[in-house]
Design an enzyme around this catalytic site. Structure first.
Site, mmCIF file in Angstrom:
data_model
loop_
_atom_site.group_PDB
_atom_site.id
_atom_site.type_symbol
_atom_site.label_atom_id
_atom_site.label_comp_id
_atom_site.label_asym_id
_atom_site.label_seq_id
_atom_site.Cartn_x
_atom_site.Cartn_y
_atom_site.Cartn_z
ATOM 1 N N ASP A 257 3.555 4.950 -8.141
ATOM 2 C CA ASP A 257 3.192 6.233 -8.756
ATOM 3 C C ASP A 257 1.672 6.439 -8.814
ATOM 4 O O ASP A 257 1.170 7.116 -9.710
ATOM 5 C CB ASP A 257 3.773 6.309 -10.168
ATOM 6 C CG ASP A 257 3.319 5.147 -11.039
ATOM 7 O OD1 ASP A 257 2.556 4.293 -10.543
ATOM 8 O OD2 ASP A 257 3.715 5.091 -12.214
ATOM 9 N N CYS B 191 0.197 1.757 -9.636
ATOM 10 C CA CYS B 191 0.882 0.460 -9.569
ATOM 11 C C CYS B 191 -0.063 -0.700 -9.882
ATOM 12 O O CYS B 191 0.351 -1.699 -10.480
ATOM 13 C CB CYS B 191 1.527 0.265 -8.207
ATOM 14 S SG CYS B 191 0.375 0.335 -6.804
ATOM 15 N N ILE C 12 -0.684 -0.990 0.481
ATOM 16 C CA ILE C 12 -0.868 0.218 -0.328
ATOM 17 C C ILE C 12 -0.272 0.071 -1.724
ATOM 18 O O ILE C 12 -0.532 0.900 -2.596
ATOM 19 C CB ILE C 12 -0.235 1.471 0.337
ATOM 20 C CG1 ILE C 12 1.260 1.248 0.582
ATOM 21 C CG2 ILE C 12 -0.949 1.830 1.626
ATOM 22 C CD1 ILE C 12 1.987 2.489 1.086
ATOM 23 N N HIS C 13 0.512 -0.960 -1.946
ATOM 24 C CA HIS C 13 1.208 -1.081 -3.230
ATOM 25 C C HIS C 13 1.033 -2.475 -3.826
ATOM 26 O O HIS C 13 1.096 -3.483 -3.125
ATOM 27 C CB HIS C 13 2.703 -0.795 -3.036
ATOM 28 C CG HIS C 13 3.501 -0.842 -4.305
ATOM 29 N ND1 HIS C 13 3.489 0.161 -5.239
ATOM 30 C CD2 HIS C 13 4.327 -1.807 -4.807
ATOM 31 C CE1 HIS C 13 4.283 -0.148 -6.243
ATOM 32 N NE2 HIS C 13 4.788 -1.354 -6.015
ATOM 33 N N HIS D 96 -12.958 15.494 -0.500
ATOM 34 C CA HIS D 96 -11.539 15.411 -0.857
ATOM 35 C C HIS D 96 -11.130 13.938 -0.978
ATOM 36 O O HIS D 96 -11.379 13.146 -0.069
ATOM 37 C CB HIS D 96 -10.671 16.083 0.213
ATOM 38 C CG HIS D 96 -10.992 17.528 0.412
ATOM 39 N ND1 HIS D 96 -10.567 18.259 1.524
ATOM 40 C CD2 HIS D 96 -11.708 18.405 -0.352
ATOM 41 C CE1 HIS D 96 -11.006 19.494 1.430
ATOM 42 N NE2 HIS D 96 -11.695 19.615 0.299
#
Length: 318
Positions: A127, A130, A236-237, A312
């Site tokens: 989310d 993590c 990524i997690h 961004h």
């Protein structure tokens, strides 16, 4: 009395059939194929065939009031017992007697072995927070609280803003002020900078084991901390690692000694297993989209360049 014995013997010699009824709790059955010349074992076998009660635990009674027959001698003839044609035999199972050994081999259960604790991944939601959920989980000894993320983001921002010299643009990749605003957003991801800050704050070594490269990055390694916690990272997690005993209600163990090198070896084994199963994301090749302008990007490098050019910083995996 003599005549009854004589009559019984004559019936046996003639091989006259005995018409007996076997009565149990589940009903009654007519017993066929027995004579007074039949032996006790034949009677027991017939009872077992009809009732399923093994021979060695049968209690057979006859008469009124019922009296038990002593049938220990399996070779004795039925003519030697007070059994007449037309009698009802009452059959029970003697619960206190051990069941006989069966002809077929029995399956012996192996003694139950105590399961050893093992290192395992504790999955947390993907989310954008993590890392914060995972760090909080391990440093708090296994407390799962997804609501902790805003507080931890605010804590990091406070630490960074209080020391602009240590946390300069060269370190953060953006100005101190910009970083503090950025990290407090719930759509940004934490990484090495945040792990390093949290290691200092909690005064513990935070080890991040990477499933793509199968290496351990140890934050706070040279700080002299006595506590160590473990995270696993797939590109990524982040997920926390914990030692748990399968099938046990014992709470998981998440804090280890910095002298425990065995736990690091186990963490690397987990990472290697995940790598062999391709349970990682190649951050140099995975597809991203800028959630601000919808530009398609590939890998971290393009995402960083896009962020520098446009400002961004909100990206989503495609």
């Amino acid at each position: 009395m003599v005549m009854e014995q004589l009559t019984l013997q004559l019936q046996s010699t003639a091989g006259r059939m005995l018409r007996l009824r076997c009565k149990t709790k589940n009903g009654s059955h007519i017993m066929q194929g027995l004579t007074h010349q039949s032996c006790v074992q034949e009677l027991k076998s017939k009872v077992e065939e009809l009732t399923g009660i093994p021979c060695d635990v049968q209690k057979i009674m006859v008469g009124y009031p019922p009296s038990s027959l002593d049938l220990k001698n399996g070779d004795a003839h039925l003519k030697d017992y007070p059994i007449k044609s037309g009698d009802t035999l009452i059959v029970e199972e003697e619960k206190n007697k051990p069941k006989p050994r069966q002809d077929h081999p029995t399956v012996t259960k192996a003694p139950r072995l105590e399961t050893s604790p093992m290192l395992a991944r504790r999955v947390v939601p993907a989310d954008n927070s993590c890392l914060f959920t995972s760090v909080y989980y391990v440093v708090e000894g296994g407390v799962y609280d997804p609501a902790c993320a805003p507080e931890m983001r605010g804590l990091i921002a406070q630490i960074v803003s209080s020391d602009p010299a240590a946390y300069s643009e060269a370190v953060l990749g953006k100005s101190n002020e910009e970083y503090c605003s950025w990290i407090k957003r719930d759509d940004t991801w934490g990484g090495a900078i945040e792990v390093s800050i949290l290691s200092k704050f909690y005064k513990c070594e935070i080890c991040v084991v990477d499933t793509q490269t199968v290496r351990v990055d140890r934050f706070g390694e040279d700080a002299g901390y006595h506590k160590r916690v473990l995270l696993i990272y797939d590109g990524i997690h982040y997920d926390p690692l914990q030692k748990e005993t399968p099938g046990s209600d014992a709470p998981p163990h998440t804090i280890f000694s910095t002298t425990d090198d065995v736990i690091l070896a186990q963490a690397l084994e987990l990472a290697d297993e995940a790598r062999r199963k391709r349970q990682f994301t190649d951050v140099n090749r995975f597809a991203l989209r800028c959630m601000v302008c919808q530009t398609g990007l590939v890998g971290q490098k393009e995402a960083r360049e896009h962020a520098k050019e446009t400002g961004h910083t909100n990206f989503g995996e495609v």
